[in-house]
Motif scaffolding. Structure first.
Motif, PDB file in Angstrom:
ATOM      1  N   VAL A 147       0.837  -1.201   0.000  1.00 39.51           N
ATOM      2  CA  VAL A 147       0.000   0.000   0.000  1.00 39.51           C
ATOM      3  C   VAL A 147       0.873   1.252   0.000  1.00 39.51           C
ATOM      4  O   VAL A 147       0.443   2.330   0.355  1.00 39.51           O
ATOM      5  CB  VAL A 147      -0.932   0.021   1.227  1.00 39.51           C
ATOM      6  CG1 VAL A 147      -2.104   0.973   1.002  1.00 39.51           C
ATOM      7  CG2 VAL A 147      -1.461  -1.356   1.538  1.00 39.51           C
ATOM      8  N   ASN A 148       2.129   1.067  -0.372  1.00 37.72           N
ATOM      9  CA  ASN A 148       3.089   2.172  -0.325  1.00 37.72           C
ATOM     10  C   ASN A 148       2.805   3.178  -1.448  1.00 37.72           C
ATOM     11  O   ASN A 148       3.152   2.963  -2.597  1.00 37.72           O
ATOM     12  CB  ASN A 148       4.508   1.632  -0.464  1.00 37.72           C
ATOM     13  CG  ASN A 148       5.539   2.692  -0.145  1.00 37.72           C
ATOM     14  OD1 ASN A 148       5.201   3.803   0.221  1.00 37.72           O
ATOM     15  ND2 ASN A 148       6.796   2.343  -0.286  1.00 37.72           N
ATOM     16  N   ASN A 149       2.136   4.250  -1.110  1.00 29.23           N
ATOM     17  CA  ASN A 149       1.861   5.317  -2.078  1.00 29.23           C
ATOM     18  C   ASN A 149       1.915   6.664  -1.381  1.00 29.23           C
ATOM     19  O   ASN A 149       1.954   6.745  -0.156  1.00 29.23           O
ATOM     20  CB  ASN A 149       0.504   5.095  -2.767  1.00 29.23           C
ATOM     21  CG  ASN A 149      -0.628   5.046  -1.759  1.00 29.23           C
ATOM     22  OD1 ASN A 149      -0.903   6.021  -1.063  1.00 29.23           O
ATOM     23  ND2 ASN A 149      -1.295   3.902  -1.663  1.00 29.23           N
ATOM     24  N   ASP A 150       1.926   7.716  -2.169  1.00 28.09           N
ATOM     25  CA  ASP A 150       2.109   9.059  -1.615  1.00 28.09           C
ATOM     26  C   ASP A 150       1.005   9.439  -0.647  1.00 28.09           C
ATOM     27  O   ASP A 150       1.257  10.043   0.406  1.00 28.09           O
ATOM     28  CB  ASP A 150       2.177  10.088  -2.751  1.00 28.09           C
ATOM     29  CG  ASP A 150       3.445   9.938  -3.575  1.00 28.09           C
ATOM     30  OD1 ASP A 150       4.402   9.322  -3.067  1.00 28.09           O
ATOM     31  OD2 ASP A 150       3.476  10.421  -4.725  1.00 28.09           O
ATOM     32  N   LYS A 151      -0.251   9.107  -0.972  1.00 31.08           N
ATOM     33  CA  LYS A 151      -1.367   9.459  -0.098  1.00 31.08           C
ATOM     34  C   LYS A 151      -1.255   8.756   1.253  1.00 31.08           C
ATOM     35  O   LYS A 151      -1.523   9.348   2.304  1.00 31.08           O
ATOM     36  CB  LYS A 151      -2.695   9.098  -0.766  1.00 31.08           C
ATOM     37  CG  LYS A 151      -3.075  10.015  -1.916  1.00 31.08           C
ATOM     38  CD  LYS A 151      -4.451   9.685  -2.448  1.00 31.08           C
ATOM     39  CE  LYS A 151      -4.854  10.646  -3.574  1.00 31.08           C
ATOM     40  NZ  LYS A 151      -6.204  10.321  -4.108  1.00 31.08           N
ATOM     41  N   ALA A 152      -0.833   7.506   1.228  1.00 28.50           N
ATOM     42  CA  ALA A 152      -0.684   6.749   2.470  1.00 28.50           C
ATOM     43  C   ALA A 152       0.404   7.358   3.342  1.00 28.50           C
ATOM     44  O   ALA A 152       0.243   7.484   4.562  1.00 28.50           O
ATOM     45  CB  ALA A 152      -0.355   5.295   2.158  1.00 28.50           C
ATOM     46  N   VAL A 153       1.507   7.759   2.737  1.00 28.87           N
ATOM     47  CA  VAL A 153       2.619   8.368   3.486  1.00 28.87           C
ATOM     48  C   VAL A 153       2.179   9.687   4.116  1.00 28.87           C
ATOM     49  O   VAL A 153       2.483   9.966   5.282  1.00 28.87           O
ATOM     50  CB  VAL A 153       3.833   8.596   2.568  1.00 28.87           C
ATOM     51  CG1 VAL A 153       4.894   9.420   3.279  1.00 28.87           C
ATOM     52  CG2 VAL A 153       4.422   7.262   2.126  1.00 28.87           C
ATOM     53  N   VAL A 154       1.440  10.491   3.349  1.00 29.57           N
ATOM     54  CA  VAL A 154       0.955  11.773   3.881  1.00 29.57           C
ATOM     55  C   VAL A 154       0.028  11.553   5.063  1.00 29.57           C
ATOM     56  O   VAL A 154       0.127  12.229   6.096  1.00 29.57           O
ATOM     57  CB  VAL A 154       0.237  12.580   2.775  1.00 29.57           C
ATOM     58  CG1 VAL A 154      -0.493  13.778   3.373  1.00 29.57           C
ATOM     59  CG2 VAL A 154       1.237  13.051   1.732  1.00 29.57           C
ATOM     60  N   LEU A 155      -0.893  10.589   4.938  1.00 28.30           N
ATOM     61  CA  LEU A 155      -1.825  10.301   6.031  1.00 28.30           C
ATOM     62  C   LEU A 155      -1.088   9.814   7.272  1.00 28.30           C
ATOM     63  O   LEU A 155      -1.426  10.180   8.402  1.00 28.30           O
ATOM     64  CB  LEU A 155      -2.855   9.249   5.581  1.00 28.30           C
ATOM     65  CG  LEU A 155      -3.908   9.721   4.571  1.00 28.30           C
ATOM     66  CD1 LEU A 155      -4.738   8.544   4.085  1.00 28.30           C
ATOM     67  CD2 LEU A 155      -4.810  10.783   5.187  1.00 28.30           C
ATOM     68  N   LEU A 156      -0.078   9.004   7.074  1.00 31.75           N
ATOM     69  CA  LEU A 156       0.691   8.500   8.204  1.00 31.75           C
ATOM     70  C   LEU A 156       1.449   9.633   8.895  1.00 31.75           C
ATOM     71  O   LEU A 156       1.467   9.727  10.123  1.00 31.75           O
ATOM     72  CB  LEU A 156       1.661   7.422   7.728  1.00 31.75           C
ATOM     73  CG  LEU A 156       2.382   6.689   8.866  1.00 31.75           C
ATOM     74  CD1 LEU A 156       2.462   5.203   8.576  1.00 31.75           C
ATOM     75  CD2 LEU A 156       3.785   7.250   9.064  1.00 31.75           C
ATOM     76  N   ARG A 157       2.081  10.500   8.114  1.00 30.39           N
ATOM     77  CA  ARG A 157       2.811  11.622   8.700  1.00 30.39           C
ATOM     78  C   ARG A 157       1.858  12.560   9.438  1.00 30.39           C
ATOM     79  O   ARG A 157       2.217  13.124  10.477  1.00 30.39           O
ATOM     80  CB  ARG A 157       3.550  12.379   7.600  1.00 30.39           C
ATOM     81  CG  ARG A 157       4.757  11.618   7.047  1.00 30.39           C
ATOM     82  CD  ARG A 157       5.369  12.336   5.863  1.00 30.39           C
ATOM     83  NE  ARG A 157       6.526  11.624   5.340  1.00 30.39           N
ATOM     84  CZ  ARG A 157       7.114  11.915   4.181  1.00 30.39           C
ATOM     85  NH1 ARG A 157       6.640  12.909   3.429  1.00 30.39           N
ATOM     86  NH2 ARG A 157       8.160  11.220   3.773  1.00 30.39           N
ATOM     87  N   LYS A 158       0.649  12.731   8.918  1.00 30.77           N
ATOM     88  CA  LYS A 158      -0.338  13.553   9.615  1.00 30.77           C
ATOM     89  C   LYS A 158      -0.665  12.951  10.981  1.00 30.77           C
ATOM     90  O   LYS A 158      -0.838  13.680  11.966  1.00 30.77           O
ATOM     91  CB  LYS A 158      -1.615  13.660   8.778  1.00 30.77           C
ATOM     92  CG  LYS A 158      -1.532  14.629   7.629  1.00 30.77           C
ATOM     93  CD  LYS A 158      -2.876  14.722   6.912  1.00 30.77           C
ATOM     94  CE  LYS A 158      -2.834  15.749   5.796  1.00 30.77           C
ATOM     95  NZ  LYS A 158      -4.138  15.840   5.081  1.00 30.77           N
TER      96      LYS A 158
END
Length: 347
Positions: free
Chosen positions: A231-242
């Protein structure tokens, strides 16, 4: 894994409590004057049954200062000016940029209105020329009408080019102002906490404050660790960092600076906090994040962070202090039994 702290001290670390006797006596006197005055303000608030809120304290702080000696007033005012000057400058620059932006927007709207006015006028002319063509009885009259129409179009073309050039110029200036405003913003546009530029500015200010008033402040750097798998994608990374940003902000105190640095690195600047206080804050952060999870695409992703701790010193640059915190994180990676590591800088 329980959090264990280890201090890594480089070869040229000096005792942070070692100052000259003369310098120390001056510091104590300055801090004593300000401390006594602050207690006096608080005592008057309590005596008069006034809630000692920050706003009320500020009002009486200024009110009572007028009755004090010139020496004390000068000393306290110098402290306030030192802390507020940068904020005032930033506010003035931001206000100037906004005023310029509004003026340019007004110019764009005015130029657009003129374009609309000329196009509307041209529409009426075309309607008139069409009616004249319909009334033409011979070729000569038709040619005359067409020549008039050509002249009208030529005039409109000149006007449109002039207005278009003006709009393009104003638009480019507006873009530059917007870029300038964006480059001077304090908050990260995605994570809802301070950005790297503002963080560096605040660390620079804190170094000066530590140099001048000799109090202790610390810096915590955390690196988010996660496995997103397929599930490694940009949206997932942004949500995790949030999610990490929200948890860090939740554990912070009012005067702490919580910022996103880069590449999953978050920083907390802890003002008036020594290393022991930073350790306690780090334990709270680690426990909170370790007990949290992140739901993504019907999967539960566990969060974890590694933490590096360092002290803010008067003799080191921002880059050196940041580097110390990063090296603290490296120490954690080198020893799987550690959740935190401390790397002290020279005082």
């Amino acid at each position: 894994m329980s959090g264990t702290f280890r201090s890594e001290i480089d070869s040229n670390v000096t005792d942070p409590e070692t100052y000259s006797e003369t310098k120390n006596s001056i510091i104590i006197e300055s801090e004593y004057d300000l401390g006594v005055y602050s207690k006096e303000v608080l005592a008057i608030l309590i005596k008069n049954d006034i809630p000692p809120t920050p706003n009320n304290f500020s009002i009486y702080f200024d009110k009572l200062l007028k009755k004090k000696s010139q020496t004390l007033r000068d000393h306290i005012i110098s402290i306030l000016e030192f802390e507020e000057n940068t904020k005032d400058e930033e506010s003035v620059l931001a206000e100037q940029s906004l005023k310029e932006g509004f003026l340019l927007m007004k110019n764009i709207l005015s130029a657009t209105a003129n374009l609309y006015k000329n196009i509307f006028f041209m529409t009426k002319i075309l309607t008139k020329r069409k009616q004249e063509l319909e009334e033409c009885s011979n070729i000569q009259e038709t040619k005359s009408v067409l020549l008039s129409l050509e002249s009208d179009i030529s005039k409109l073309t000149v006007i449109l080019k002039k207005r278009g050039s003006s709009i393009k110029s104003v638009y480019n200036n507006s873009i530059e102002i917007l870029k300038n405003i964006q480059s001077n913003t304090k908050f990260h546009d995605k994570y809802g906490i301070y950005n790297k530029r503002y963080l560096i500015t605040k660390i620079e200010q804190e170094i000066e404050l530590v140099r001048k008033f000799k109090y202790k402040s610390s810096l915590i750097m955390t690196e988010a660790i996660y496995e997103l798998g397929d599930v490694n994608n940009d949206k997932a990374v942004v949500l995790l960092r949030k999610t990490v940003a929200r948890l860090l902000f939740k554990t912070s105190k009012r005067n702490d600076i919580v910022a996103y640095y880069e590449n999953d690195l978050f920083v907390m600047l802890l003002k008036h906090t020594d290393i022991e206080g930073a350790k306690q804050a780090s334990k709270r952060i680690y426990d909170l994040v370790s007990n949290s999870s992140f739901l993504l695409a019907d999967r539960e992703i566990k969060l974890k962070i590694s933490i590096g701790i360092t002290n803010i010193t008067e003799n080191n640059s921002v880059e050196e202090i940041i580097s110390s915190a990063k090296n603290g994180i490296k120490k954690v990676y080198e020893n799987p039994d550690l959740d935190f590591a401390v790397l002290l800088r020279n005082s």
